[in-house]
Design a protein around this motif. Structure first.
Motif, mmCIF file in Angstrom:
data_model
loop_
_atom_site.group_PDB
_atom_site.id
_atom_site.type_symbol
_atom_site.label_atom_id
_atom_site.label_comp_id
_atom_site.label_asym_id
_atom_site.label_seq_id
_atom_site.Cartn_x
_atom_site.Cartn_y
_atom_site.Cartn_z
ATOM 1 N N PHE A 140 2.863 34.182 -25.069
ATOM 2 C CA PHE A 140 2.439 32.965 -24.369
ATOM 3 C C PHE A 140 3.513 32.480 -23.404
ATOM 4 O O PHE A 140 3.216 32.025 -22.303
ATOM 5 N N ALA A 155 -0.950 22.356 -30.537
ATOM 6 C CA ALA A 155 -0.511 22.529 -29.153
ATOM 7 C C ALA A 155 -0.481 21.185 -28.454
ATOM 8 O O ALA A 155 -1.378 20.376 -28.607
ATOM 9 N N TYR A 160 -5.063 31.742 -30.406
ATOM 10 C CA TYR A 160 -3.790 31.966 -31.095
ATOM 11 C C TYR A 160 -3.997 32.819 -32.348
ATOM 12 O O TYR A 160 -3.300 33.801 -32.572
ATOM 13 N N TYR A 206 -4.514 29.085 -25.638
ATOM 14 C CA TYR A 206 -3.636 29.044 -26.809
ATOM 15 C C TYR A 206 -4.396 28.496 -28.007
ATOM 16 O O TYR A 206 -4.380 29.080 -29.088
ATOM 17 N N THR A 228 -3.250 26.320 -22.059
ATOM 18 C CA THR A 228 -3.251 25.517 -23.277
ATOM 19 C C THR A 228 -4.545 25.723 -24.051
ATOM 20 O O THR A 228 -4.526 25.892 -25.274
ATOM 21 N N GLN A 243 4.163 34.102 -29.754
ATOM 22 C CA GLN A 243 4.801 33.018 -29.016
ATOM 23 C C GLN A 243 5.461 33.545 -27.741
ATOM 24 O O GLN A 243 5.344 32.942 -26.677
#
Length: 191
Positions: free
Chosen positions: A68, A10, A43, A39, A36, A65
């Motif tokens: 997000f 990321a 994730y 994520y 962020t 994805q």
């Protein structure tokens, strides 16, 4: 369970400084930095959630994805940053459901396979055989033809044929046997 791809790296996202003394992050809602970090930290778990709902890794990655992206777009509406993960989970579940609905609809809309159909060549050959059989049937004696038509084309029993024609059961058997023998001779002569 499908193999889960490694978490993509990321890039920290930041908003350019806005004029007028506004903070770099959104004042009321989830910040870009918080998203962020979420994520990076979650994730894989979100990918695992999608993998439980979907059957292929590519679809799972797409769903996560997209989740997000949607949370990023709606980050102003997430008033409490600690609820970001819950919002992401719900988005993954909803997107997975949508993906499954699209697949089911796609399967329903696929054209149904046609039943086994004879090729044009087979159809032409069958037609020639039918024409030859009809011609051979026309060459039989009237009673033989009547017995064979009622017995094999009308699918009647011998007793029903006898009753329909008003003849004995023995006569039906005799006419049928002689008619088939005559047909065999004519059909073999044509081949």
């Amino acid at each position: 369970m499908p193999v889960i791809a490694p978490m993509p790296a990321a890039r920290p996202a930041s908003l350019p400084a806005q004029r007028g003394g506004a903070d770099e992050t959104v004042a009321a809602g989830t910040t870009v930095d918080h998203l962020t970090e979420t994520y990076r930290a979650h994730y894989r778990s979100l990918l695992g959630l999608a993998a439980l709902l979907l059957d292929d890794t590519a679809s799972c990655e797409d769903v996560v994805q997209e989740a997000f992206i949607r949370v990023h777009s709606a980050r102003n509406r997430v008033r409490e940053p600690e609820k970001t993960l819950a919002y992401l989970r719900q988005t993954v579940v909803n997107l997975s459901r949508s993906a499954l609905r699209r697949r089911i609809l796609g399967l329903k809309l696929l054209s149904k396979p046609m039943p086994d159909m004879a090729s044009a060549e087979e159809g032409a050959y069958d037609q020639l055989e039918r024409d030859a059989l009809i011609k051979a049937m026309k060459g039989l004696q009237r009673r033989q033809r009547e017995v064979l038509v009622l017995r094999y084309f009308a699918d009647m029993t011998e007793a029903q044929v006898a009753e329909t024609l008003g003849v004995s059961l023995g006569s039906v058997k005799a006419y049928g046997s002689r008619g088939i023998a005559a047909l065999r001779v004519v059909m073999e002569a044509q081949t």
